[in-house]
Scaffold this motif. Structure first.
Motif, short mmCIF file in Angstrom:
data_model
loop_
_atom_site.label_atom_id
_atom_site.label_comp_id
_atom_site.label_asym_id
_atom_site.label_seq_id
_atom_site.Cartn_x
_atom_site.Cartn_y
_atom_site.Cartn_z
N LEU A 67 101.98 -1.39 65.69
CA LEU A 67 100.78 -0.66 66.08
C LEU A 67 101.08 0.33 67.21
O LEU A 67 100.63 1.48 67.19
CB LEU A 67 99.67 -1.63 66.49
N LEU A 68 101.85 -0.12 68.19
CA LEU A 68 102.21 0.76 69.30
C LEU A 68 103.11 1.91 68.81
O LEU A 68 102.99 3.04 69.30
CB LEU A 68 102.89 -0.03 70.41
N ALA A 69 103.99 1.62 67.87
CA ALA A 69 104.85 2.67 67.32
C ALA A 69 104.01 3.71 66.58
O ALA A 69 104.27 4.92 66.69
CB ALA A 69 105.90 2.06 66.38
N PHE A 70 103.01 3.26 65.83
CA PHE A 70 102.11 4.22 65.18
C PHE A 70 101.42 5.08 66.23
O PHE A 70 101.35 6.30 66.11
CB PHE A 70 101.06 3.50 64.33
N LYS A 71 100.89 4.42 67.26
CA LYS A 71 100.13 5.13 68.30
C LYS A 71 100.99 6.20 68.98
O LYS A 71 100.53 7.29 69.28
CB LYS A 71 99.60 4.14 69.34
N HIS A 72 102.24 5.87 69.24
CA HIS A 72 103.12 6.77 69.99
C HIS A 72 103.98 7.64 69.07
O HIS A 72 104.99 8.20 69.50
CB HIS A 72 103.97 5.96 70.97
N GLU A 73 103.55 7.74 67.78
CA GLU A 73 104.18 8.62 66.79
C GLU A 73 105.67 8.36 66.63
O GLU A 73 106.48 9.29 66.51
CB GLU A 73 103.91 10.08 67.14
N GLU A 74 106.05 7.08 66.61
CA GLU A 74 107.44 6.71 66.45
C GLU A 74 107.76 6.31 65.01
O GLU A 74 108.89 5.93 64.72
CB GLU A 74 107.78 5.55 67.40
N VAL A 75 106.76 6.38 64.12
CA VAL A 75 106.97 6.03 62.71
C VAL A 75 106.78 7.31 61.90
O VAL A 75 105.67 7.81 61.78
CB VAL A 75 105.96 4.94 62.25
N PRO A 76 107.86 7.83 61.34
CA PRO A 76 107.75 9.08 60.57
C PRO A 76 107.07 8.85 59.22
O PRO A 76 107.17 7.78 58.63
CB PRO A 76 109.20 9.52 60.38
N GLY A 77 106.37 9.86 58.76
CA GLY A 77 105.79 9.84 57.43
C GLY A 77 104.57 8.96 57.25
O GLY A 77 104.25 8.61 56.12
N THR A 78 103.88 8.60 58.32
CA THR A 78 102.67 7.80 58.14
C THR A 78 101.54 8.70 57.65
O THR A 78 101.54 9.91 57.88
CB THR A 78 102.24 7.11 59.45
N THR A 79 100.61 8.11 56.96
CA THR A 79 99.51 8.90 56.43
C THR A 79 98.29 8.89 57.34
O THR A 79 97.70 9.91 57.60
CB THR A 79 99.10 8.37 55.04
N ILE A 80 97.94 7.72 57.87
CA ILE A 80 96.72 7.65 58.67
C ILE A 80 96.85 6.70 59.87
O ILE A 80 96.14 6.84 60.84
CB ILE A 80 95.51 7.24 57.80
N MET A 81 97.79 5.77 59.81
CA MET A 81 97.87 4.76 60.86
C MET A 81 98.13 5.35 62.24
O MET A 81 97.62 4.84 63.23
CB MET A 81 98.95 3.71 60.54
N ASP A 82 98.88 6.44 62.32
CA ASP A 82 99.11 7.05 63.63
C ASP A 82 97.81 7.54 64.23
O ASP A 82 97.54 7.35 65.42
CB ASP A 82 100.15 8.16 63.55
N ARG A 83 96.95 8.11 63.41
CA ARG A 83 95.66 8.62 63.91
C ARG A 83 94.72 7.47 64.26
O ARG A 83 93.98 7.56 65.23
CB ARG A 83 95.03 9.55 62.88
N ALA A 85 95.59 4.36 65.20
CA ALA A 85 96.11 3.64 66.37
C ALA A 85 95.83 4.39 67.67
O ALA A 85 95.64 3.77 68.72
CB ALA A 85 97.60 3.38 66.21
N LYS A 86 95.80 5.71 67.61
CA LYS A 86 95.54 6.49 68.82
C LYS A 86 94.13 6.26 69.36
O LYS A 86 93.86 6.55 70.52
CB LYS A 86 95.75 7.98 68.54
N GLY A 87 93.24 5.73 68.54
CA GLY A 87 91.88 5.46 68.98
C GLY A 87 91.72 4.19 69.79
O GLY A 87 90.63 3.88 70.25
N PHE A 88 92.81 3.45 69.96
CA PHE A 88 92.78 2.18 70.68
C PHE A 88 93.69 2.24 71.89
O PHE A 88 94.72 2.92 71.87
CB PHE A 88 93.24 1.04 69.78
N SER A 89 93.34 1.48 72.91
CA SER A 89 94.24 1.34 74.06
C SER A 89 95.38 0.40 73.65
O SER A 89 95.28 -0.33 72.66
CB SER A 89 93.49 0.75 75.27
#
Length: 106
Positions: A67-83, A85-89
Motif C-alpha cells: 500500500l505504501l509503495a502504491f502511495k509513493h509511486e514505487e510500483v510501475p504500471g498500476t492502474t488505479i491503486m496508486d491514486r 492509496a494517495k487518499g490515505f495517510s
C-alpha cells in the motif's frame, strides 16, 4: 493525601472503560468505512479471488509495504491503486493492512 468519596472511584473507572470502548468502536467503524472502498475491486472483506488479489488473511507487513509503495509511486504500471492509496495517510494504510491481515480468507 486526598481520598475519593465512596463509590466515585468505581464510577470513574467504569466511565473511563466506557470511553475506551467507545473510542475502539469509533476506530473500528472508521476502518470499516475506509475498507468499504476496497470492496469495489477486492470483494466484501477482501475475499474476491480472480484477477484482483484477495486481501483477507494476507501478511500485514506485506500489505502495508504494498500500500505504501502504491502511495509513493514505487510500483510501475498500476492502474488505479496508486491514486487510491494517495487518499490515505500512512497510518490509515497501516490500519487497513492490519484489518485485512486479521480476516480469515475462506
Amino acid at each position: 493525601m486526598r481520598y475519593l468519596p465512596p463509590g466515585l472511584g468505581r464510577g470513574l473507572v467504569a466511565s473511563l472503560a466506557l470511553l475506551a470502548a467507545a473510542a475502539t468502536h469509533a476506530d473500528d467503524l472508521q476502518i470499516e468505512v475506509m475498507a468499504g472502498g476496497c470492496a469495489n475491486c477486492h470483494g466484501t472483506d477482501g475475499r474476491l479471488s480472480g484477477a484482483v488479489p484477495p486481501l483477507a488473511g494476507r501478511d500485514q507487513a506485506l500489505l502495508e509495504s504494498r500500500l505504501l509503495a502504491f502511495k509513493h509511486e514505487e510500483v510501475p504500471g498500476t492502474t488505479i491503486m496508486d491514486r487510491i492509496a494517495k487518499g490515505f495517510s500512512d497510518e490509515e494504510l497501516a490500519a487497513l493492512a492490519e484489518h485485512y491481515a486479521t480476516l480469515a480468507n475462506d
